[in-house]
Design a protein around this motif. Structure first.
Motif, PDB file in Angstrom:
ATOM      1  N   LEU A   1       0.827  -1.203   0.000  1.00  0.00           N
ATOM      2  CA  LEU A   1       0.000   0.000   0.000  1.00  0.00           C
ATOM      3  C   LEU A   1       0.866   1.258   0.000  1.00  0.00           C
ATOM      4  O   LEU A   1       0.502   2.263  -0.625  1.00  0.00           O
ATOM      5  N   LEU A   2       1.993   1.213   0.703  1.00  0.00           N
ATOM      6  CA  LEU A   2       2.894   2.366   0.694  1.00  0.00           C
ATOM      7  C   LEU A   2       3.414   2.637  -0.719  1.00  0.00           C
ATOM      8  O   LEU A   2       3.500   3.801  -1.151  1.00  0.00           O
ATOM      9  N   GLN A   3       3.739   1.572  -1.455  1.00  0.00           N
ATOM     10  CA  GLN A   3       4.205   1.741  -2.834  1.00  0.00           C
ATOM     11  C   GLN A   3       3.094   2.322  -3.705  1.00  0.00           C
ATOM     12  O   GLN A   3       3.345   3.158  -4.580  1.00  0.00           O
ATOM     13  N   ALA A   4       1.845   1.912  -3.448  1.00  0.00           N
ATOM     14  CA  ALA A   4       0.726   2.453  -4.222  1.00  0.00           C
ATOM     15  C   ALA A   4       0.440   3.897  -3.854  1.00  0.00           C
ATOM     16  O   ALA A   4      -0.023   4.686  -4.693  1.00  0.00           O
TER      17      ALA A   4
ATOM     18  N   LEU B   1     -11.262   1.738  -2.334  1.00  0.00           N
ATOM     19  CA  LEU B   1     -12.536   1.105  -2.702  1.00  0.00           C
ATOM     20  C   LEU B   1     -13.538   2.141  -3.201  1.00  0.00           C
ATOM     21  O   LEU B   1     -14.280   1.896  -4.164  1.00  0.00           O
ATOM     22  N   LEU B   2     -13.576   3.303  -2.562  1.00  0.00           N
ATOM     23  CA  LEU B   2     -14.500   4.355  -2.987  1.00  0.00           C
ATOM     24  C   LEU B   2     -14.108   4.902  -4.355  1.00  0.00           C
ATOM     25  O   LEU B   2     -14.981   5.210  -5.182  1.00  0.00           O
ATOM     26  N   LYS B   3     -12.803   5.015  -4.628  1.00  0.00           N
ATOM     27  CA  LYS B   3     -12.360   5.503  -5.926  1.00  0.00           C
ATOM     28  C   LYS B   3     -12.712   4.519  -7.036  1.00  0.00           C
ATOM     29  O   LYS B   3     -12.971   4.914  -8.181  1.00  0.00           O
ATOM     30  N   ASP B   4     -12.707   3.241  -6.711  1.00  0.00           N
ATOM     31  CA  ASP B   4     -13.037   2.225  -7.703  1.00  0.00           C
ATOM     32  C   ASP B   4     -14.542   2.141  -7.965  1.00  0.00           C
ATOM     33  O   ASP B   4     -14.971   1.505  -8.915  1.00  0.00           O
TER      34      ASP B   4
ATOM     35  N   SER C   1     -16.478  -3.974  17.630  1.00  0.00           N
ATOM     36  CA  SER C   1     -17.933  -3.889  17.490  1.00  0.00           C
ATOM     37  C   SER C   1     -18.325  -3.038  16.288  1.00  0.00           C
ATOM     38  O   SER C   1     -19.457  -3.088  15.831  1.00  0.00           O
ATOM     39  N   GLN C   2     -17.396  -2.223  15.798  1.00  0.00           N
ATOM     40  CA  GLN C   2     -17.611  -1.437  14.580  1.00  0.00           C
ATOM     41  C   GLN C   2     -16.615  -1.960  13.548  1.00  0.00           C
ATOM     42  O   GLN C   2     -15.487  -1.475  13.460  1.00  0.00           O
ATOM     43  N   PRO C   3     -16.996  -2.977  12.756  1.00  0.00           N
ATOM     44  CA  PRO C   3     -16.031  -3.600  11.834  1.00  0.00           C
ATOM     45  C   PRO C   3     -15.714  -2.707  10.632  1.00  0.00           C
ATOM     46  O   PRO C   3     -16.120  -2.964   9.497  1.00  0.00           O
ATOM     47  N   THR C   4     -14.980  -1.641  10.896  1.00  0.00           N
ATOM     48  CA  THR C   4     -14.582  -0.716   9.842  1.00  0.00           C
ATOM     49  C   THR C   4     -13.392  -1.280   9.076  1.00  0.00           C
ATOM     50  O   THR C   4     -12.715  -2.203   9.539  1.00  0.00           O
ATOM     51  N   LEU C   5     -13.120  -0.701   7.902  1.00  0.00           N
ATOM     52  CA  LEU C   5     -11.949  -1.111   7.142  1.00  0.00           C
ATOM     53  C   LEU C   5     -10.678  -0.758   7.910  1.00  0.00           C
ATOM     54  O   LEU C   5     -10.607   0.269   8.582  1.00  0.00           O
ATOM     55  N   THR C   6      -9.684  -1.619   7.779  1.00  0.00           N
ATOM     56  CA  THR C   6      -8.496  -1.507   8.622  1.00  0.00           C
ATOM     57  C   THR C   6      -7.728  -0.219   8.379  1.00  0.00           C
ATOM     58  O   THR C   6      -7.271   0.421   9.317  1.00  0.00           O
ATOM     59  N   TYR C   7      -7.610   0.196   7.124  1.00  0.00           N
ATOM     60  CA  TYR C   7      -6.797   1.370   6.805  1.00  0.00           C
ATOM     61  C   TYR C   7      -7.596   2.356   5.965  1.00  0.00           C
ATOM     62  O   TYR C   7      -8.385   1.962   5.088  1.00  0.00           O
ATOM     63  N   SER C   8      -7.356   3.636   6.201  1.00  0.00           N
ATOM     64  CA  SER C   8      -8.069   4.668   5.437  1.00  0.00           C
ATOM     65  C   SER C   8      -7.703   4.600   3.951  1.00  0.00           C
ATOM     66  O   SER C   8      -8.541   4.879   3.084  1.00  0.00           O
ATOM     67  N   PHE C   9      -6.462   4.217   3.624  1.00  0.00           N
ATOM     68  CA  PHE C   9      -6.072   4.136   2.220  1.00  0.00           C
ATOM     69  C   PHE C   9      -6.877   3.064   1.489  1.00  0.00           C
ATOM     70  O   PHE C   9      -7.242   3.232   0.318  1.00  0.00           O
ATOM     71  N   VAL C  10      -7.159   1.973   2.170  1.00  0.00           N
ATOM     72  CA  VAL C  10      -7.965   0.907   1.568  1.00  0.00           C
ATOM     73  C   VAL C  10      -9.396   1.397   1.342  1.00  0.00           C
ATOM     74  O   VAL C  10      -9.982   1.175   0.276  1.00  0.00           O
ATOM     75  N   ARG C  11      -9.955   2.077   2.339  1.00  0.00           N
ATOM     76  CA  ARG C  11     -11.317   2.595   2.169  1.00  0.00           C
ATOM     77  C   ARG C  11     -11.393   3.567   0.990  1.00  0.00           C
ATOM     78  O   ARG C  11     -12.276   3.479   0.147  1.00  0.00           O
ATOM     79  N   ASN C  12     -10.457   4.512   0.954  1.00  0.00           N
ATOM     80  CA  ASN C  12     -10.457   5.485  -0.136  1.00  0.00           C
ATOM     81  C   ASN C  12     -10.278   4.806  -1.491  1.00  0.00           C
ATOM     82  O   ASN C  12     -10.864   5.230  -2.494  1.00  0.00           O
TER      83      ASN C  12
ATOM     84  N   SER D   1      -7.619   3.488  -7.203  1.00  0.00           N
ATOM     85  CA  SER D   1      -8.693   2.648  -7.742  1.00  0.00           C
ATOM     86  C   SER D   1      -8.165   1.255  -8.061  1.00  0.00           C
ATOM     87  O   SER D   1      -8.911   0.267  -7.973  1.00  0.00           O
ATOM     88  N   LEU D   2      -6.878   1.143  -8.425  1.00  0.00           N
ATOM     89  CA  LEU D   2      -6.303  -0.168  -8.717  1.00  0.00           C
ATOM     90  C   LEU D   2      -6.303  -1.052  -7.477  1.00  0.00           C
ATOM     91  O   LEU D   2      -6.658  -2.239  -7.541  1.00  0.00           O
ATOM     92  N   ILE D   3      -5.937  -0.482  -6.332  1.00  0.00           N
ATOM     93  CA  ILE D   3      -5.975  -1.247  -5.080  1.00  0.00           C
ATOM     94  C   ILE D   3      -7.409  -1.673  -4.784  1.00  0.00           C
ATOM     95  O   ILE D   3      -7.669  -2.806  -4.344  1.00  0.00           O
ATOM     96  N   GLY D   4      -8.349  -0.782  -5.002  1.00  0.00           N
ATOM     97  CA  GLY D   4      -9.753  -1.129  -4.791  1.00  0.00           C
ATOM     98  C   GLY D   4     -10.182  -2.282  -5.665  1.00  0.00           C
ATOM     99  O   GLY D   4     -10.898  -3.195  -5.226  1.00  0.00           O
ATOM    100  N   GLN D   5      -9.745  -2.272  -6.940  1.00  0.00           N
ATOM    101  CA  GLN D   5     -10.076  -3.354  -7.873  1.00  0.00           C
ATOM    102  C   GLN D   5      -9.507  -4.675  -7.386  1.00  0.00           C
ATOM    103  O   GLN D   5     -10.192  -5.700  -7.361  1.00  0.00           O
ATOM    104  N   VAL D   6      -8.224  -4.650  -7.008  1.00  0.00           N
ATOM    105  CA  VAL D   6      -7.551  -5.874  -6.572  1.00  0.00           C
ATOM    106  C   VAL D   6      -8.242  -6.467  -5.349  1.00  0.00           C
ATOM    107  O   VAL D   6      -8.509  -7.681  -5.287  1.00  0.00           O
TER     108      VAL D   6
END
Length: 930
Positions: free
Chosen positions: A235-238, A331-334, A318-329, A255-260
């Motif tokens: 993720l750091l490289q991305a 997925l939203l970009k994709d 109890s709030q199963p959020t995505l682990t990292y903000s970069f991953v969430r962003n 968006s590529l990370i979101g696709q993968v």
């Protein structure tokens, strides 16, 4: 490492390059543990390790680096890589290892893959074991199996088959597996790892390693990037190419990370839908909301969430959020923009139904820009209100701009524009002015426009934003002018109050203002007119009766907006605090169900404060302080104690109350929190000065307290405030002047106070002024003033002021030798001051009472019953001192000295001063002889 690979032990399989091993930033500890196992295998015994990590954590890179280090150490290296697309091919992974281990001169045998299956299972397993054994006979082996969780079932069986058969062979087995990946088929990970393996978990990189990968210097930016990606190398490289100047790492995505990630979740039922729902909901990702937004049955949703938590894609909470903000962003970009907007609008609706805070709902409404949501306007306005209150005007402006995208009536559009102008004024005043003009242009219905503008004025605390509100209200009033006085009067009335309260100089002239709008017929307008007439009477200080009458007329309706206005509320409570019936009515009018217009004012704060002020005025200090303290805690929670005029007023009244209660340390601590520079409004700063002046005088800092009280008076005079009951600063300033020996100043202040109180005509100010007058006058005039003060105050609820007047009268009577009268007066003073809870006053009255009682006790060294004071004065007179000298020495008036001497003559049976020496000598000799 920088050494070449040993040519006698070639590296095969995955073609580890014959070059120096690549350096892996931050993985030195893990590589150290792996190379620490090499001596075991080099010594002839098998060793094994398992590398576990989440997607992108560098498992493959670590394995390849370890393989290069193994080749350099003398191992023959064979690497096989599991693949999702090949997991159905029987023996695919084992073939990679076999091909790598068999040299070109190996004897012919059936390929392992051809024997896979029930018929040739035993022979195939044995062939693979012989290949490993024969290769180990030529030298130590390094068997690396990357992504073993993706291996085919037959290959897993082969690895499990050899694990107990290579224990005495020089074989090192290294497996890598994805964290939490469900085991495939019947073979578990540890069954493939050989002897008891060393398990190494690859965690996120630290700040230094993350900075190296990103090409940054260590610092806040590198730390933020590590936090946004969890230190995941992939993720750091991305993230690196997207890290433009000024970018916030927590807002970036690929968006590529979101696709993968979306593709990888396809193998798990319902996981992609839950994954997208988690990306949309963000921090609001509660289980029930995830299931509803994804459109998945709760049991299926639970299974998908469980899988992704184990894979470390979702947080285990109890709030199963995505682990990292970069991953969430990512997925939203994709996600297509329309899909994303619709999902955010659905999320907003779901959150609204669960009663979520307006700010959380608004966060989703901001993203649903292409969707029309009529109910969203109220939520966006409420969240903007809260954002301004919490010091985030830019966020408030975003919410309000989003509200303007909805289809709005002219009235609602004007309301949103004015609210937006208030928010923008905090950071872009020119833009705010444009919003005001835009709002004025949308004026349609007169009543609606006047109501909205009035609400805007009520929502502003003061200062610069009040000037903006006054300007906007003036422009709207001018637009409504054609409708006549009834249409525009309430708005003009509120504008006048806002302007009068925000000025540091004299207020606008009310009489000129009133003449412009005299012909009023609407009852609400009549009440507004009465309110301003009351205000004018208060400022002029001419008639308490007129002011109370006008306030009573203003209270006849149920609309309490006028009394919510800070300036008006402060003066109204000061006047009505001695009118119990009107106080009750005022509290009922202020006790509305809706939230106050001003965001800093807690619900129910104004009636609580009004009741506390009335209790304090009646001398019930303990109950008043409870009201003030409970309210102050609520202002503290909202951050309004030092900024909101009502919060400042509450703090100042509490300090005043604590001074009377004798709680000086608490009062000092509270005043230390107050910002005297920021609180420059007419009444907030004036009340603070008054409270601080009283505290300083009470704690011995008389000179500083005196200056505070004089400054308080100058501010009131500059504003044209002649009402003597607002803050009785002259009474306390006169006492301070007396303590400083400035008797002329004390007399002047007392006379001024008396004139103002007589003109106003209410019992409390009049009784207070008479008490002060009694302190600066002498003899009979002083006693008459104090007697009149007591008579006046008995007709009012002012118990504390009455206790003070009784204390002063009793003290004066004691000085004049009227001990019996003094005892009765001071006894009442003690009882009343203790009932009020005024400890300092009660202590002083009690001390004077004890002195008076001692003064009635005859001196032991005379037989004629002279009191101690009479005996002392008689002895001094016999020694030749004049009455003036005796008065000066004993701090008495000449009249008091004369009264004591007359009593001594009578008791000694002598006509005058000439016989005093002999009579005293004779009395003394008789006592001695006895």
């Amino acid at each position: 490492m920088d050494t070449e690979v040993n040519p006698e032990h070639p590296v095969s399989g995955a073609s580890v390059p014959k070059r120096p091993a690549p350096r892996l930033p931050g993985r030195e500890p893990e590589l150290g543990r792996l190379t620490g196992l090499f001596p075991v295998a080099l010594g002839g015994s098998a060793a094994s390790a398992v590398l576990i990590g989440e997607f992108g954590m560098g498992k493959s890179a670590t394995l390849r680096t370890a393989a290069a280090l193994a080749a350099d150490a003398g191992f023959t290296v064979a690497i096989a890589t599991g693949s999702r697309l090949e997991s159905h091919l029987a023996g695919g992974l084992v073939r990679q290892l076999a091909d790598a281990l068999e040299g070109p001169d190996a004897p012919p045998r059936p390929p392992v893959a051809e024997l896979c299956g029930p018929a040739g299972e035993s022979e195939a397993l044995d062939i693979f074991f012989r290949i490993v054994r024969e290769a180990s006979a030529r030298g130590p082996l390094f068997l690396g199996i990357d992504n073993v969780h993706l291996a085919d079932a037959w290959s897993m069986r082969c690895l499990a088959y050899i694990r107990n058969r290579v224990l005495d062979l020089p074989v090192f087995i290294l497996l890598t597996s994805l964290t939490g990946h469900p085991p495939h088929r019947e073979v578990a990970l540890l069954e493939m790892a050989g002897c008891t393996p060393a398990t190494i978990t690859l965690n996120g990189l630290g700040d230094a390693a993350a900075a190296e990968i990103l090409g940054l210097a260590p610092g806040e930016l590198a730390s933020a990037c590590r936090e946004a990606t969890g230190g995941n190398p992939y993720l750091l490289q991305a993230l690196r190419p997207r890290l433009l100047p000024g970018a916030d790492p927590h807002e970036l995505g690929s968006s590529l990370i979101g696709q993968v990630l979306h593709t990888r979740m396809q193998e798990f039922p319902h996981a992609p839908a839950i994954l997208h729902a988690a990306a949309v909901l963000g921090e609001d990702a509660a289980f029930d909301l995830l299931a509803k937004l994804a459109g998945v049955d709760e049991l299926d949703a639970l299974q998908a969430i469980d899988t992704m938590v184990r894979l470390h894609v979702l947080n285990n909470s109890s709030q199963p959020t995505l682990t990292y903000s970069f991953v969430r962003n990512s997925l939203l970009k994709d996600m297509p923009k329309t899909t994303r907007a619709v999902n955010h609008s659905r999320a907003a609706k779901l959150l609204t139904e669960t009663g979520a805070p307006a700010e959380r709902v608004a966060a989703h409404l901001l993203e649903a820009t292409s969707i029309r949501i009529p109910w969203a306007v109220d939520v966006l306005r409420l969240s903007a209100r809260d954002a301004v209150f919490s010091g985030r005007p830019e966020l408030a402006a975003r919410h309000l701009r989003r509200a303007l995208e909805e289809r709005l009536t002219s009235g609602r559009r004007m309301a949103v524009l004015l609210q937006l102008a208030h928010a923008e004024f905090q950071f872009d005043p020119p833009a705010a002015a444009k919003r005001v003009r835009e709002a004025v242009d949308t004026v349609g219905n007169r009543e609606t426009a006047a109501y909205i503008a009035t609400a805007m004025l009520l929502s502003l605390c003061g200062g610069q934003d009040a000037r903006l509100g006054i300007s906007a209200a003036g422009q709207i009033a001018a637009r409504l002018d054609a409708g006549g006085p009834d249409a525009v009067w309430p708005l003009l009335c509120m504008t006048y109050l806002a302007e009068a309260g925000s000025r540091l100089g004299p207020p606008p002239e009310f009489r000129d203002f009133e003449e412009q709008w005299a012909p009023l017929t609407d009852p609400a307008a009549q009440r507004s007119r009465s309110a301003l007439l009351a205000l004018d009477a208060v400022r002029s200080g001419e008639s308490a009766q007129d002011a109370v009458g006008h306030f009573a007329d203003a209270l006849t309706g149920d609309d309490g907006d006028l009394f919510e206005q800070h300036y008006f509320f402060t003066l109204a409570t000061a006047v009505l605090s001695d009118e119990p019936a009107h106080v009750d009515r005022l509290c009922r009018v202020l006790d509305v169900e809706r939230e106050p217009w001003d965001v800093h004012v807690p619900h129910g704060a104004l009636p609580t404060l009004a009741r506390g002020i009335a209790l304090q005025a009646s001398g019930d200090l303990q109950r008043a302080s409870v009201h003030f303290e409970s309210l102050l805690r609520r202002f503290d929670e909202r951050g309004g104690t030092t900024t909101c005029p009502v919060g400042v007023l509450c703090a100042a009244k509490l300090v005043e109350c604590w001074v009377d209660l004798g709680r000086f340390e608490a009062a000092t601590s509270l005043l230390d929190r107050m910002d005297f520079v920021a609180s420059q409004g007419l009444f907030t700063h004036t009340y603070l000065l008054y409270a601080r002046g009283r505290l300083r005088v009470a704690t011995g800092y008389t000179r500083f307290g005196f200056e505070d009280l004089l400054s308080c008076g100058r501010r009131l005079a500059h504003h044209g405030m002649r009402f003597p009951g607002f803050v009785p600063w002259r009474a306390h300033a006169a006492r301070a002047a007396l303590a400083l020996g400035q008797t002329d100043d004390a007399a002047r202040l007392a006379e001024e106070d008396m004139n103002a109180a007589a003109r106003w005509g209410a019992p409390r100010p009049l009784g207070t002024a008479l008490t002060t007058l009694g302190l600066v006058r002498e003899d009979d005039e002083a006693e008459r003033a104090l007697q009149k003060a007591i008579t006046t105050l008995r007709s009012s609820p002012a118990r504390l002021q009455l206790a003070n007047a009784l204390t002063e009268l009793g003290t004066l009577q004691a000085r004049h030798g009227q001990s019996e009268k003094a005892i009765e007066t001071l006894r009442q003073a003690v009882e009343l001051s203790e009932h009020c809870g005024a400890r300092p006053l009660a202590r002083r009255a009690a001390e004077e009472l004890r002195s008076s009682r001692r003064a009635l006790t005859p001196a032991k060294d005379n037989e004629h019953g002279l009191t101690r004071q009479e005996n002392r004065i008689a002895v001094m007179a016999a020694q030749g001192l004049t009455n003036r000298e005796i008065a000066t020495a004993l701090h008495l008036t000449r009249r008091t000295v004369e009264l004591h001497l007359s009593g001594a003559y009578r008791k000694l049976g002598i006509p005058g001063r000439a016989e005093l020496g002999g009579a005293l000598a004779k009395s003394s000799s008789r006592v001695d002889g006895r």
